[in-house]
Write a protein that holds these residues in place. Structure first.
Motif, PDB file in Angstrom:
ATOM      1  N   THR A 207       0.820  -1.215   0.000  1.00  0.00           N
ATOM      2  CA  THR A 207       0.000   0.000   0.000  1.00  0.00           C
ATOM      3  C   THR A 207       0.852   1.262   0.000  1.00  0.00           C
ATOM      4  O   THR A 207       0.374   2.314  -0.409  1.00  0.00           O
ATOM      5  N   ALA A 208       2.083   1.165   0.466  1.00  0.00           N
ATOM      6  CA  ALA A 208       3.064   2.222   0.237  1.00  0.00           C
ATOM      7  C   ALA A 208       3.976   1.713  -0.881  1.00  0.00           C
ATOM      8  O   ALA A 208       4.916   0.966  -0.632  1.00  0.00           O
ATOM      9  N   PRO A 209       3.679   2.069  -2.146  1.00  0.00           N
ATOM     10  CA  PRO A 209       4.239   1.329  -3.282  1.00  0.00           C
ATOM     11  C   PRO A 209       5.631   1.745  -3.726  1.00  0.00           C
ATOM     12  O   PRO A 209       6.143   1.207  -4.699  1.00  0.00           O
ATOM     13  N   ALA A 210       6.254   2.698  -3.042  1.00  0.00           N
ATOM     14  CA  ALA A 210       7.584   3.131  -3.445  1.00  0.00           C
ATOM     15  C   ALA A 210       8.225   3.896  -2.295  1.00  0.00           C
ATOM     16  O   ALA A 210       7.540   4.407  -1.411  1.00  0.00           O
ATOM     17  N   PHE A 211       9.557   3.954  -2.296  1.00  0.00           N
ATOM     18  CA  PHE A 211      10.271   4.800  -1.344  1.00  0.00           C
ATOM     19  C   PHE A 211      11.551   5.286  -2.009  1.00  0.00           C
ATOM     20  O   PHE A 211      12.110   4.621  -2.894  1.00  0.00           O
ATOM     21  N   ALA A 212      12.004   6.468  -1.603  1.00  0.00           N
ATOM     22  CA  ALA A 212      13.143   7.109  -2.266  1.00  0.00           C
ATOM     23  C   ALA A 212      14.384   7.024  -1.384  1.00  0.00           C
ATOM     24  O   ALA A 212      14.306   7.128  -0.160  1.00  0.00           O
ATOM     25  N   ARG A 213      15.527   6.854  -2.043  1.00  0.00           N
ATOM     26  CA  ARG A 213      16.809   6.752  -1.344  1.00  0.00           C
ATOM     27  C   ARG A 213      17.817   7.678  -2.005  1.00  0.00           C
ATOM     28  O   ARG A 213      17.846   7.824  -3.234  1.00  0.00           O
ATOM     29  N   GLU A 214      18.667   8.287  -1.201  1.00  0.00           N
ATOM     30  CA  GLU A 214      19.675   9.211  -1.727  1.00  0.00           C
ATOM     31  C   GLU A 214      21.065   8.815  -1.261  1.00  0.00           C
ATOM     32  O   GLU A 214      21.234   8.248  -0.178  1.00  0.00           O
ATOM     33  N   ALA A 215      22.057   9.122  -2.093  1.00  0.00           N
ATOM     34  CA  ALA A 215      23.440   8.749  -1.807  1.00  0.00           C
ATOM     35  C   ALA A 215      24.017   9.635  -0.710  1.00  0.00           C
ATOM     36  O   ALA A 215      23.913  10.859  -0.761  1.00  0.00           O
ATOM     37  N   ARG A 216      24.646   9.008   0.281  1.00  0.00           N
ATOM     38  CA  ARG A 216      25.299   9.773   1.339  1.00  0.00           C
ATOM     39  C   ARG A 216      26.592  10.407   0.854  1.00  0.00           C
ATOM     40  O   ARG A 216      26.979  11.492   1.297  1.00  0.00           O
ATOM     41  N   GLN A 217      27.269   9.727  -0.044  1.00  0.00           N
ATOM     42  CA  GLN A 217      28.514  10.222  -0.637  1.00  0.00           C
ATOM     43  C   GLN A 217      28.525   9.796  -2.102  1.00  0.00           C
ATOM     44  O   GLN A 217      27.689   9.008  -2.533  1.00  0.00           O
ATOM     45  N   ASP A 218      29.483  10.318  -2.878  1.00  0.00           N
ATOM     46  CA  ASP A 218      29.619   9.873  -4.260  1.00  0.00           C
ATOM     47  C   ASP A 218      29.790   8.352  -4.272  1.00  0.00           C
ATOM     48  O   ASP A 218      30.546   7.786  -3.480  1.00  0.00           O
ATOM     49  N   THR A 219      29.066   7.699  -5.168  1.00  0.00           N
ATOM     50  CA  THR A 219      29.106   6.241  -5.222  1.00  0.00           C
ATOM     51  C   THR A 219      28.734   5.788  -6.619  1.00  0.00           C
ATOM     52  O   THR A 219      28.472   6.602  -7.509  1.00  0.00           O
ATOM     53  N   THR A 220      28.703   4.498  -6.838  1.00  0.00           N
ATOM     54  CA  THR A 220      28.288   3.917  -8.111  1.00  0.00           C
ATOM     55  C   THR A 220      27.291   2.815  -7.820  1.00  0.00           C
ATOM     56  O   THR A 220      27.569   1.913  -7.008  1.00  0.00           O
ATOM     57  N   LEU A 221      26.141   2.872  -8.454  1.00  0.00           N
ATOM     58  CA  LEU A 221      25.082   1.880  -8.250  1.00  0.00           C
ATOM     59  C   LEU A 221      25.251   0.739  -9.241  1.00  0.00           C
ATOM     60  O   LEU A 221      25.333   0.961 -10.452  1.00  0.00           O
ATOM     61  N   GLY A 222      25.286  -0.470  -8.732  1.00  0.00           N
ATOM     62  CA  GLY A 222      25.415  -1.636  -9.592  1.00  0.00           C
ATOM     63  C   GLY A 222      26.730  -1.699 -10.339  1.00  0.00           C
ATOM     64  O   GLY A 222      26.830  -2.430 -11.329  1.00  0.00           O
TER      65      GLY A 222
END
Length: 496
Positions: A370-385
């Protein structure tokens, strides 16, 4: 409550120099270069993008989550959508979502529809920015209100509210009338959180129509959703009347909560040690700080809204699937009959023993969190995947409804309703961080155990009392108002 599409002027600037993670939103427009994804062009987007306007062909402003789910199936585990200058990076692949759940690298991002709720909820637990001190203060003061002992203390009130629901359903069943599942679940969960947490009775079951508090709440949620999809340049024209209605809804929510708080303050003796007592009477154990009057109002609104809206949706979806699957319904009823027997009111400890009933709830929340999404932010410069660079403050939206359907985690038929996905062996065999109906990390839902106990108790009581029959022509339709809810769901009942 869910986070959907980023409104103009919200936390978009957090990825820019000088605005660290969780910083206050920057009062400026939205530009892709400010998203903090240096190689944004490597992330796929829908075809037929129109310059300046974006990915609007075929989009339905009323169902942005379900639109995004359709796009996700085509574009894969990471993609982006753009509309009128707003661009969002969506993530739903299990491996990428696991990275975003890493608290050492990522934090909650307050933006999207959540930021639109700040005029009413302010720095409440759900809508506070990470840098705002009242989040940690309120969390530390209120966390004991969800301990095992506190939960056991709420149990009797939960039973009383469930009894009112069943009296209403008994009358409907005797008259041969179908029950309005979302409407009645909303009444149930509002009364449960208001009575257990704040000692207030809204009298929901004495009304045929929703309480004005519910109408105002739905109004604020729907307005927050609408603000997400209206182009900023057109908002003054298109939302003028809606803004006035939202201001009236916000004022009503504030007035209602102020009256609840005033009544408690004027009482000669405190309440029963509930959440409101903790807000009014308890200081932080280490610092001695107390919640301000304004913040107490915001926290009460947060609990009343978030504490009932998502649970009512979870129960509604679970009842829908039970009615559609009589073999699962029968198995669940057999479990309740065996464990609870003929006891008039199950004890607190007996609720957690309904393990198959709990699996039904989990599976319903998997398919339609029922809460279908949530947002996340980078704490420092990084690379996803290992592929996608993210600057400090860059954020992505985890599309929970698709994460819960990733075949890599859930198998070849993820759309099938199967509570045995949550059998202990199946849970152990799955990778971590693939089931997130309550968010993730330090800012995950503080009331998770409250909601699960309430929902399991209510579902057990209803299964013991009724057989459920779907209306023959009903097809599941999901309405979006930041949260998700089955629309127009009615069930026929038969006393067992």
């Amino acid at each position: 409550m869910a986070q959907l599409t980023q409104p103009a002027g919200s936390a978009a600037g957090e990825g820019s120099p000088g605005a660290g993670p969780g910083g206050a939103p920057q009062p400026r427009g939205f530009r892709s270069a400010e998203l903090g994804w240096p190689e944004l062009g490597r992330i796929p987007h829908p075809p037929r993008r129109i310059p300046l306007i974006g990915d609007v062909i075929g989009a339905n402003v009323r169902t942005p989550v379900q639109d995004s789910m359709v796009i996700a199936r085509t574009l894969g585990p990471i993609f982006r959508r753009k509309g009128f200058g707003k661009e969002i990076v969506f993530v739903w692949g299990a491996d990428l979502a696991a990275e975003l759940a890493d608290e050492a690298r990522f934090a909650k991002h307050v933006g999207l529809g959540v930021a639109n709720l700040r005029p009413v909820a302010g720095d409440g637990l759900f809508t506070a920015y990470n840098h705002e001190p009242n989040w940690q203060l309120a969390h530390d003061i209120l966390a004991p209100g969800f301990s095992r002992d506190a939960m056991a203390g709420y149990h009797q009130l939960m039973l009383e509210v469930a009894g009112q629901l069943m009296s209403r359903w008994d009358a409907r069943e005797a008259a041969g009338d179908a029950v309005d599942v979302p409407g009645d679940m909303t009444k149930l969960t509002l009364e449960t959180i208001s009575r257990t947490g704040f000692g207030h009775d809204f009298g929901s079951f004495e009304r045929e129509r929703p309480h004005p508090f519910v109408r105002a709440m739905i109004g604020t949620l729907s307005h927050a959703q609408r603000r997400n999809v209206v182009p900023p340049v057109l908002a003054p024209l298109l939302l003028r009347g809606a803004e006035r209605r939202n201001a009236a809804d916000t004022a009503y929510l504030n007035e209602t909560v102020d009256a609840v708080i005033s009544a408690r303050r004027s009482a000669r003796e405190p309440g029963s040690g509930d959440l409101l007592d903790r807000m009014l009477e308890v200081a932080h154990p280490d610092t001695g700080e107390r919640l301000s009057v304004q913040n107490i109002r915001r926290q009460v609104i947060t609990f009343l809204v978030a504490g009932h809206e998502t649970t009512s949706g979870a129960l509604s979806f679970a009842l829908h699937y039970l009615a559609q699957h009589p073999e699962i319904l029968a198995r669940a009823q057999a479990e309740v009959d065996q464990i609870w027997g003929d006891v008039a009111e199950p004890a607190y400890e007996q609720v957690a023993k309904l393990r198959y009933v709990r699996r039904i709830l989990d599976e319903a929340m998997r398919l339609w969190p029922t809460a279908p999404a949530f947002a996340r932010e980078a704490r420092q410069d990084t690379t996803l995947g290992g592929v996608h660079p993210m600057r400090r403050g860059a954020w992505a939206l985890v599309l929970t409804a698709m994460l819960h359907r990733d075949p890599a985690a859930w198998g070849e038929r993820p759309e099938t309703f199967d509570p045995d996905r949550f059998a202990p062996a199946a849970v152990r065999a799955r990778p971590g961080h693939v089931f997130k109906p309550f968010g993730t990390g330090a800012r995950a839902c503080i009331g998770r155990q409250f909601a699960l106990h309430e929902a399991t108790l209510v579902l057990g009581l209803l299964l013991r009392r009724y057989d459920l029959r779907p209306e023959p022509d009903y097809r599941l339709r999901v309405v979006e108002r930041l949260t998700l809810m089955p629309e127009g769901l009615k069930l026929q009942l038969e006393r067992r």
